[in-house]
Design an enzyme around this catalytic site. Structure first.
Site, PDB file in Angstrom:
ATOM      1  N   GLN A   1      -1.352  -0.423  13.912  1.00 26.27           N
ATOM      2  CA  GLN A   1      -2.291  -1.540  13.736  1.00 26.27           C
ATOM      3  C   GLN A   1      -1.749  -2.821  14.369  1.00 26.27           C
ATOM      4  OE1 GLN A   1      -1.494   0.665  11.403  1.00 26.27           O
ATOM      5  NE2 GLN A   1      -3.084   0.956   9.869  1.00 26.27           N
TER       6      GLN A   1
ATOM      7  N   ASP B   1      -2.362  -5.591   0.199  1.00 21.93           N
ATOM      8  CA  ASP B   1      -3.435  -4.687  -0.243  1.00 21.93           C
ATOM      9  C   ASP B   1      -3.651  -4.744  -1.749  1.00 21.93           C
ATOM     10  OD1 ASP B   1      -2.446  -3.431   2.463  1.00 21.93           O
ATOM     11  OD2 ASP B   1      -4.492  -2.747   2.063  1.00 21.93           O
TER      12      ASP B   1
ATOM     13  N   GLY C   1      -8.091  -2.703   6.420  1.00 23.17           N
ATOM     14  CA  GLY C   1      -7.658  -4.025   5.985  1.00 23.17           C
ATOM     15  C   GLY C   1      -8.367  -4.309   4.663  1.00 23.17           C
TER      16      GLY C   1
ATOM     17  N   ARG D   1     -10.435   5.235  -0.404  1.00 24.34           N
ATOM     18  CA  ARG D   1      -9.006   4.926  -0.228  1.00 24.34           C
ATOM     19  C   ARG D   1      -8.480   4.340  -1.550  1.00 24.34           C
ATOM     20  NH1 ARG D   1      -7.182   1.779   5.081  1.00 24.34           N
ATOM     21  NH2 ARG D   1      -5.204   2.816   4.627  1.00 24.34           N
TER      22      ARG D   1
HETATM   23  O1  MRU Z   1      -4.130   0.963   6.460  1.00 25.22           O
HETATM   24  P1  MRU Z   1      -4.687  -0.409   6.749  1.00 25.22           P
HETATM   25  O2  MRU Z   1      -4.798  -0.695   8.210  1.00 25.22           O
HETATM   26  O3  MRU Z   1      -5.989  -0.632   6.007  1.00 25.22           O
HETATM   27  O4  MRU Z   1      -3.630  -1.416   6.147  1.00 25.22           O
HETATM   28  C1  MRU Z   1      -3.879  -2.791   6.247  1.00 25.22           C
HETATM   29  C2  MRU Z   1      -2.804  -3.648   5.700  1.00 25.22           C
HETATM   30  O5  MRU Z   1      -1.823  -3.189   5.170  1.00 25.22           O
HETATM   31  C3  MRU Z   1      -3.039  -5.140   5.752  1.00 25.22           C
HETATM   32  O6  MRU Z   1      -1.834  -5.819   5.918  1.00 25.22           O
HETATM   33  C4  MRU Z   1      -3.684  -5.599   4.441  1.00 25.22           C
HETATM   34  O7  MRU Z   1      -4.805  -4.821   4.143  1.00 25.22           O
HETATM   35  C5  MRU Z   1      -4.044  -7.025   4.457  1.00 25.22           C
HETATM   36  S1  MRU Z   1      -5.480  -7.351   5.434  1.00 25.22           S
HETATM   37  C6  MRU Z   1      -5.850  -9.007   5.334  1.00 25.22           C
END
Ligand code: MRU
Length: 352
Positions: free
Chosen positions: A203, A244, A53, A95
């Site tokens: 998720q 993101d 996230g 990442r």
């Molecule tokens: O791969 P992830 O689980 O890190 O992806 C997370 C997301 O896409 C969320 O929607 C985003 O980071 C917003 S978190 C407030």
């Protein structure tokens, strides 16, 4: 109104302490922690989504910087600066898509920069430690503010669809998209949330459904492919997702599948909102075409449920994020207010 479950990451002790992460890969069946004392452990936790996230990645990375510079006390000043550069550069490779990672690392290095020639190592580490805690604390405040701004968009008795997890687990606390739901519920508005399971890493099923259950919010889990049907049945009045990275024109990268949800919302005349703090905007990118999209291991698709679910050797494409064009976004809910319409000018005015 703190969440009734542990935080994604927590600093334990003073500047010589360590980071305790909630291992999100084990949820929802196991609530277990991982104590990280080395920057390499934070890198691994970010890469493997133990902490994930966008805002939570930034917070963990800031704390990782502190771990990386601990124990530099006996070395000369040039060595401290070199180590700080090395640690930040290393964490940047964990990442690529969530800009909060780079935002937090830049903030950490810029905090130390003017003092590198002046302060002893022990004080520099204290400064960085305080900055990491400030980043976490500020994120908590931003999430609460996003909840207040967004809750005004929620009508009582609404069905709200969300994708992936933009909750407390993805931030310091409360979340972004989920903060809007928590706040609306606290205001006494009855809401019903549809959580997309969010293939391939689930998720939505593992984290969002769990978080909403923990907070007593009415939630129904659906497979990603069911969103269109649920909208067609008239069960969804609002879509809210996290982000993101948001480019200068409002194009928004979020978890893979978000773009499809935005297209479906448009087709059904349902407002589609993005909720994100100002740290998720990347105004250096004119539009979404320049946002780096993380490509992940094929096994997440072929062995996603712990067992082989695709023929051996099949070619797989596994982008972890997609970009929703600004034109499909009804508004962006930030801690500073609602950005609407979503275009370069409104964005500059709010977060520029
Ligand atoms: O791969 P992830 O689980 O890190 O992806 C997370 C997301 O896409 C969320 O929607 C985003 O980071 C917003 S978190 C407030």
């Amino acid at each position: 109104m703190s969440l009734p479950y542990p935080r994604a990451s927590e600093w334990i002790g003073d500047e010589s302490g360590y980071v305790r992460l909630l291992d999100q890969t084990l949820l929802p069946t196991e609530v277990a922690f991982r104590d990280c004392r080395m920057v390499e452990e934070i890198w691994e936790a970010i890469r493997s989504l133990r902490v994930r996230g966008a805002p939570a990645i930034g917070i963990a990375a800031a704390m990782g910087v502190v771990l990386g510079v601990q124990g530099q006390d006996g070395r000369e000043r040039g060595a401290y600066a070199a180590r700080l550069r090395e640690v930040a550069g290393y964490l940047r490779t964990s990442r690529p898509t969530a800009v909060n990672l780079f935002w937090a690392l830049d903030r950490m290095t810029q905090t130390a920069q003017p003092h590198l020639d002046k302060l002893p190592a022990v004080e520099l580490t204290q400064l960085l430690w305080r900055e990491a805690l400030a980043i976490e604390q500020e994120d908590r405040g931003m999430c609460m503010a996003i909840g207040r701004v967004g809750a005004e968009l929620v009508q009582p008795d609404s069905g709200i669809l969300t994708h992936c997890n933009a909750g407390g687990l993805a931030t310091a606390d409360y979340g972004t998209a989920l903060s809007v739901m928590f706040t609306a519920a606290e205001q006494g508005k009855r809401i019903h949330v549809f959580a997309d399971e969010t293939r391939p890493l689930l998720q939505g099923a593992r984290l969002t459904a769990w978080e909403l259950q923990q907070r007593g919010i009415d939630v129904t889990l659906i497979c990603d492919s069911m969103a269109g049907q649920v909208m067609r049945e008239g069960k969804v009045q609002l879509v809210i997702v996290g982000a993101d990275r948001i480019a200068a024109n409002g194009d928004t990268a979020n978890k893979i599948g978000t773009y499809s949800v935005a297209v479906l919302a448009k087709a059904h005349g349902i407002p589609f909102y993005v909720a994100a703090p100002s740290s998720t905007f990347d105004l250096t990118l004119p539009d979404g075409s320049a946002i780096p999209i993380e490509q992940r291991d094929a096994r997440e698709v072929t062995h996603g449920l712990g067992k082989q679910i695709a023929p051996s050797g099949v070619r797989v494409y596994n982008p972890a994020f997609d970009v929703t064009p600004a034109g499909l976004i009804s508004g962006i809910i930030t801690e500073r207010g609602l950005i609407q319409p979503v275009d370069g000018e409104s964005i500059r005015r709010m977060v520029g």
